[in-house]
Design an enzyme around this catalytic site. Structure first.
Site, PDB file in Angstrom:
ATOM      1  N   HIS A 128       0.813  -1.222   0.000  1.00  0.00           N
ATOM      2  CA  HIS A 128       0.000   0.000   0.000  1.00  0.00           C
ATOM      3  C   HIS A 128       0.844   1.270   0.000  1.00  0.00           C
ATOM      4  O   HIS A 128       0.328   2.347  -0.322  1.00  0.00           O
ATOM      5  CB  HIS A 128      -0.942   0.028   1.205  1.00  0.00           C
TER       6      HIS A 128
ATOM      7  N   ASP B 167      -3.085 -10.654  -2.451  1.00  0.00           N
ATOM      8  CA  ASP B 167      -3.615 -10.158  -1.181  1.00  0.00           C
ATOM      9  C   ASP B 167      -5.101  -9.850  -1.339  1.00  0.00           C
ATOM     10  O   ASP B 167      -5.570  -9.529  -2.432  1.00  0.00           O
ATOM     11  CB  ASP B 167      -2.838  -8.892  -0.816  1.00  0.00           C
TER      12      ASP B 167
END
Length: 397
Positions: free
Chosen positions: A136, A172
């Site tokens: 992220h 993910d």
């Protein structure tokens, strides 16, 4: 996939557990300790083809491959004084709290993936940094528990040294938004993210129409935004129908993969219903692509995973075993020594087997598209958006 032992390096040291947001933060570093202990007790670390290497803290120059100097400076300042309020760097938030020493702790995880890239460049094959996968973090901002994007650092190092094409595969539960943003306009990198739809999950991005900018990089961003209740069969079918054909068409020289295991049905941080067995199977599918396309040049990282003691250690131990070319059967008993360790140190009971005792079944995309199936509609949305950029027919190829 190579079914014979493959020379493998695992980046690991207990110092990697310094990545610590607090006792009640979902990303507790005890998951790394539990994983390393399980891998050791199952003999993965003692396999003749496996070397353990201690990662170093990445230097500023290494971090600048993926991050701006101003961001690195901001992280260092917060690292020395966590009371500083620097909202522009993304630290001090509820999801990514500041703490003393956050720079060194985060840079060590990035250093593991940087070293993995150097090992690939030196002719090594499979590398695992299960403490990495911080997908992220963007060039200028920390986000979603991630400070430095180690995957991006590794990819940028490969490119810097002349690698022409790198495929980044992210499975993910959350969209790999940071990695996508860093390489958004770079045609040398294909970022592929297979995740729960942003309509129901952080970070709210990663839809099929995010394909990259017009020009040479168009079609190098690939996103499959799965329905929130997708299970094993749909997840594996998605990898077969969307990930495999595009990665094959891209023809990468190296694969970097992110194996966040927060897609598991016992992980409260997503709504997906994926088993450890399916996570193991996807690792095997990535291994097959690396063997077929990249002469086994493959860097595998961890990522999300918040069922700390049940899911994460089993999933990432399977990952390490697959990377080493020595996959563990899902009915392998969990070592009694590890069960005792987990009870004594963390006060928790752990599963008796390395799998979830599921009936793992999925259908190949060649069997046809079902318009009534929400997973198939998701797959087709991605195929329609991306396949034409590569001269592929979304209905048949």
């Amino acid at each position: 996939m190579s079914l014979t032992p493959v020379p493998t390096t695992v980046m690991w040291d207990a110092a990697m557990t310094a990545y610590y947001f607090g006792d009640y933060h979902p990303m507790n570093p005890s998951r790394l300790d539990a994983t390393a202990r399980l891998a050791r007790d199952l003999g993965i670390f003692d396999l003749p083809q496996v070397d353990i290497e201690i990662p170093e803290v990445a230097s500023d120059r290494q971090l600048e491959l993926a991050h701006s100097p101003s961001f690195i400076d901001a992280v260092k300042r917060v690292s020395e004084d966590p009371t500083l309020h620097l909202p522009e760097c993304g630290l001090g938030t509820e999801d990514t709290p500041a703490y003393e020493g956050i720079h060194d702790a985060s840079a060590r995880l990035a250093g593991g993936s940087y070293r993995a890239a150097d090992l690939i460049l030196a002719g090594k094959l499979h590398i695992v940094n299960f403490g990495g996968g911080m997908h992220h973090a963007s060039r200028d901002k920390a986000s979603g528990f991630c400070v430095y994007n180690d995957c991006a650092v590794a990819i940028a190092r490969l490119l810097e040294q002349g690698v022409k094409r790198v495929a980044y595969i992210d499975v993910d539960a959350h969209h790999g938004d940071g990695t996508q943003s860093i390489f958004w306009d770079d045609p040398r990198v294909m970022t592929v993210s297979m995740h729960e739809t942003g309509m129901t999950l952080f970070p709210g991005t990663g839809f099929a129409n995010e394909v990259g900018p017009d020009g040479l990089a168009s079609g190098t961003s690939v996103n499959v935004a799965l329905p929130a209740d997708a299970g094993d069969s749909g997840w594996l079918r998605t990898f077969n129908a969307a990930v495999e054909p595009l990665v094959r068409e891209f023809r990468p020289e190296t694969i970097v993969s992110q194996h966040g295991c927060d897609s598991h049905f016992r992980d409260d941080m997503s709504h997906l219903k994926i088993s450890v067995d399916a996570q193991r199977q996807v690792a095997m599918m990535v291994s097959a692509l690396a063997h077929e396309l990249c002469e086994d040049r493959w860097i595998a990282t961890g990522g999300g995973g918040y069922n700390l003691y049940d899911v994460v250690p089993r999933s990432w131990t399977h990952l390490m075993a697959v990377v080493a070319g020595n996959p563990l059967p899902v009915d392998t008993p969990v070592p009694g020594r590890w069960q005792q360790y987990m009870l004594a140190k963390y006060g928790t009971q752990v599963p008796a087997l390395m799998g979830d005792e599921v009936d793992l079944w999925w259908s190949n995309w060649e069997l046809g598209f079902d318009p009534a199936d929400p997973v198939d509609r998701t797959i087709m949305a991605t195929r329609k958006e991306v396949f034409p950029h590569w001269g592929l027919d979304p209905w048949y190829d």
